[in-house]
Write a protein that holds these residues in place. Structure first.
Motif, PDB file in Angstrom:
ATOM      1  N   ALA A   1      -3.624   0.451   4.351  1.00  0.00           N
ATOM      2  CA  ALA A   1      -3.963   1.149   3.109  1.00  0.00           C
ATOM      3  C   ALA A   1      -3.194   2.465   2.987  1.00  0.00           C
ATOM      4  O   ALA A   1      -2.684   2.793   1.909  1.00  0.00           O
ATOM      5  CB  ALA A   1      -5.465   1.408   3.051  1.00  0.00           C
ATOM      6  N   LEU A   2      -3.116   3.208   4.077  1.00  0.00           N
ATOM      7  CA  LEU A   2      -2.368   4.466   4.040  1.00  0.00           C
ATOM      8  C   LEU A   2      -0.879   4.213   3.809  1.00  0.00           C
ATOM      9  O   LEU A   2      -0.211   4.967   3.101  1.00  0.00           O
ATOM     10  CB  LEU A   2      -2.587   5.261   5.330  1.00  0.00           C
ATOM     11  CG  LEU A   2      -3.976   5.868   5.503  1.00  0.00           C
ATOM     12  CD1 LEU A   2      -4.141   6.444   6.897  1.00  0.00           C
ATOM     13  CD2 LEU A   2      -4.234   6.930   4.456  1.00  0.00           C
ATOM     14  N   GLY A   3      -0.360   3.142   4.374  1.00  0.00           N
ATOM     15  CA  GLY A   3       1.043   2.777   4.159  1.00  0.00           C
ATOM     16  C   GLY A   3       1.305   2.400   2.709  1.00  0.00           C
ATOM     17  O   GLY A   3       2.313   2.801   2.112  1.00  0.00           O
ATOM     18  N   LEU A   4       0.366   1.654   2.098  1.00  0.00           N
ATOM     19  CA  LEU A   4       0.513   1.283   0.688  1.00  0.00           C
ATOM     20  C   LEU A   4       0.425   2.516  -0.213  1.00  0.00           C
ATOM     21  O   LEU A   4       1.157   2.621  -1.189  1.00  0.00           O
ATOM     22  CB  LEU A   4      -0.572   0.275   0.301  1.00  0.00           C
ATOM     23  CG  LEU A   4      -0.385  -1.144   0.834  1.00  0.00           C
ATOM     24  CD1 LEU A   4      -1.614  -1.990   0.540  1.00  0.00           C
ATOM     25  CD2 LEU A   4       0.868  -1.778   0.257  1.00  0.00           C
ATOM     26  N   ALA A   5      -0.478   3.429   0.132  1.00  0.00           N
ATOM     27  CA  ALA A   5      -0.608   4.649  -0.667  1.00  0.00           C
ATOM     28  C   ALA A   5       0.681   5.462  -0.596  1.00  0.00           C
ATOM     29  O   ALA A   5       1.134   6.006  -1.607  1.00  0.00           O
ATOM     30  CB  ALA A   5      -1.784   5.494  -0.167  1.00  0.00           C
ATOM     31  N   GLU A   6       1.295   5.545   0.566  1.00  0.00           N
ATOM     32  CA  GLU A   6       2.547   6.282   0.732  1.00  0.00           C
ATOM     33  C   GLU A   6       3.662   5.596  -0.052  1.00  0.00           C
ATOM     34  O   GLU A   6       4.476   6.244  -0.707  1.00  0.00           O
ATOM     35  CB  GLU A   6       2.905   6.384   2.213  1.00  0.00           C
ATOM     36  CG  GLU A   6       4.103   7.246   2.504  1.00  0.00           C
ATOM     37  CD  GLU A   6       3.916   8.698   2.076  1.00  0.00           C
ATOM     38  OE1 GLU A   6       4.885   9.282   1.590  1.00  0.00           O
ATOM     39  OE2 GLU A   6       2.789   9.228   2.207  1.00  0.00           O
ATOM     40  N   GLU A   7       3.676   4.272   0.005  1.00  0.00           N
ATOM     41  CA  GLU A   7       4.684   3.509  -0.737  1.00  0.00           C
ATOM     42  C   GLU A   7       4.511   3.725  -2.240  1.00  0.00           C
ATOM     43  O   GLU A   7       5.496   3.897  -2.964  1.00  0.00           O
ATOM     44  CB  GLU A   7       4.538   2.027  -0.387  1.00  0.00           C
ATOM     45  CG  GLU A   7       5.634   1.153  -0.929  1.00  0.00           C
ATOM     46  CD  GLU A   7       5.432  -0.271  -0.484  1.00  0.00           C
ATOM     47  OE1 GLU A   7       5.435  -1.169  -1.345  1.00  0.00           O
ATOM     48  OE2 GLU A   7       5.279  -0.492   0.751  1.00  0.00           O
ATOM     49  N   ASN A   8       3.274   3.721  -2.718  1.00  0.00           N
ATOM     50  CA  ASN A   8       3.007   3.945  -4.146  1.00  0.00           C
ATOM     51  C   ASN A   8       3.445   5.354  -4.553  1.00  0.00           C
ATOM     52  O   ASN A   8       3.959   5.550  -5.658  1.00  0.00           O
ATOM     53  CB  ASN A   8       1.531   3.747  -4.466  1.00  0.00           C
ATOM     54  CG  ASN A   8       1.143   2.299  -4.530  1.00  0.00           C
ATOM     55  OD1 ASN A   8       2.000   1.421  -4.650  1.00  0.00           O
ATOM     56  ND2 ASN A   8      -0.146   2.026  -4.441  1.00  0.00           N
ATOM     57  N   ARG A   9       3.210   6.311  -3.688  1.00  0.00           N
ATOM     58  CA  ARG A   9       3.594   7.692  -3.984  1.00  0.00           C
ATOM     59  C   ARG A   9       5.114   7.821  -4.118  1.00  0.00           C
ATOM     60  O   ARG A   9       5.610   8.593  -4.922  1.00  0.00           O
ATOM     61  CB  ARG A   9       3.102   8.620  -2.872  1.00  0.00           C
ATOM     62  CG  ARG A   9       2.351   9.809  -3.424  1.00  0.00           C
ATOM     63  CD  ARG A   9       1.765  10.669  -2.345  1.00  0.00           C
ATOM     64  NE  ARG A   9       0.670   9.920  -1.722  1.00  0.00           N
ATOM     65  CZ  ARG A   9       0.399   9.931  -0.426  1.00  0.00           C
ATOM     66  NH1 ARG A   9       1.108  10.646   0.391  1.00  0.00           N
ATOM     67  NH2 ARG A   9      -0.572   9.233   0.065  1.00  0.00           N
TER      68      ARG A   9
ATOM     69  N   VAL B   1      -6.572  -2.074   8.964  1.00  0.00           N
ATOM     70  CA  VAL B   1      -6.762  -2.050   7.509  1.00  0.00           C
ATOM     71  C   VAL B   1      -6.465  -0.657   6.959  1.00  0.00           C
ATOM     72  O   VAL B   1      -5.777  -0.503   5.948  1.00  0.00           O
ATOM     73  CB  VAL B   1      -8.198  -2.507   7.133  1.00  0.00           C
ATOM     74  CG1 VAL B   1      -8.512  -2.202   5.673  1.00  0.00           C
ATOM     75  CG2 VAL B   1      -8.373  -3.989   7.424  1.00  0.00           C
ATOM     76  N   MET B   2      -6.974   0.370   7.650  1.00  0.00           N
ATOM     77  CA  MET B   2      -6.724   1.752   7.205  1.00  0.00           C
ATOM     78  C   MET B   2      -5.233   2.088   7.296  1.00  0.00           C
ATOM     79  O   MET B   2      -4.691   2.756   6.419  1.00  0.00           O
ATOM     80  CB  MET B   2      -7.532   2.748   8.030  1.00  0.00           C
ATOM     81  CG  MET B   2      -9.004   2.799   7.697  1.00  0.00           C
ATOM     82  SD  MET B   2      -9.340   3.424   6.043  1.00  0.00           S
ATOM     83  CE  MET B   2      -8.793   5.113   6.191  1.00  0.00           C
ATOM     84  N   GLN B   3      -4.555   1.639   8.353  1.00  0.00           N
ATOM     85  CA  GLN B   3      -3.117   1.888   8.469  1.00  0.00           C
ATOM     86  C   GLN B   3      -2.370   1.229   7.320  1.00  0.00           C
ATOM     87  O   GLN B   3      -1.466   1.824   6.733  1.00  0.00           O
ATOM     88  CB  GLN B   3      -2.589   1.357   9.804  1.00  0.00           C
ATOM     89  CG  GLN B   3      -2.987   2.180  10.996  1.00  0.00           C
ATOM     90  CD  GLN B   3      -2.545   1.530  12.302  1.00  0.00           C
ATOM     91  OE1 GLN B   3      -1.914   0.488  12.324  1.00  0.00           O
ATOM     92  NE2 GLN B   3      -2.903   2.166  13.405  1.00  0.00           N
TER      93      GLN B   3
END
Length: 191
Positions: free
Chosen positions: A180-188, A176-178
């Motif tokens: 979430a971090l992937g989505l945050a990077e994609e959003n950035r 889940v954390m991986q």
């Protein structure tokens, strides 16, 4: 519509009481994890260093010993019994490192999912090894019994099942954390 991303949360003001509680609790949990690991290592070392401690400990953990096994068999049983303990110590050390990240305000650090995954695998492995190793210890400790009195006991107790489930929980949280971090990077990357 505005949405809150992980990068926004990582940069949000951190002066809330909830944040301070997280830092304090994580610091204490880190210390407790490392202290527990050291306590287990010291207690285990005492079993091997003090004459008769290992055989007494093994004998108390196994019912049905009619004849005390040889010192070689006792050492083998002791070695087998140490496998889940070593995995537990490794899990506590990894858990301490995870809590240290949280205490350092690195909740969304890329190392968090890796540490969560390691804790999960170590918890799962420790519980699985406990079931297998306990069976082997019982076989070894009753190997000197007369024919017909050897014991084969395979048991899974509620603690082992709970440990396995906690291992799975940590593994799932790691994924889940991986994600979430992937989505945050994609959003950035879209900004």
């Amino acid at each position: 519509m505005n949405s809150l991303s992980l990068s926004d949360m990582a940069q949000a003001p951190v002066d809330t009481s909830r944040h301070h509680r997280l830092i304090r609790l994580s610091g204490f949990a880190s210390w407790a994890s490392f202290a527990s690991a050291m306590l287990i290592v010291v207690a285990t070392a005492c079993l091997w260093l003090f004459d008769g401690a290992l055989s007494d400990w093994l004998a108390k953990s196994v019912d049905g010993i009619l004849v005390t096994p040889s010192s070689m068999v006792l050492a083998a049983a002791g070695g087998v019994a140490m496998v889940p303990i070593a995995l537990l110590v490794a899990m506590l050390v990894e858990l301490g490192r995870l809590f240290r990240l949280f205490a350092a305000n690195k909740v969304f650090d890329p190392a968090v999912p890796r540490r969560l995954g390691r804790v999960g695998w170590l918890a799962f492995s420790s519980c699985a090894a406990t079931v297998v190793c306990k069976t082997l210890v019982i076989l070894l400790m009753t190997s000197a019994n007369p024919p017909g009195h050897h014991i084969l006991s395979i048991g899974v107790d509620s603690q082992a099942l709970a440990g396995l489930m906690f291992g799975f929980l940590f593994l799932v949280f790691s994924l889940v954390m991986q994600e979430a971090l992937g989505l945050a990077e994609e959003n950035r990357s879209f900004v």
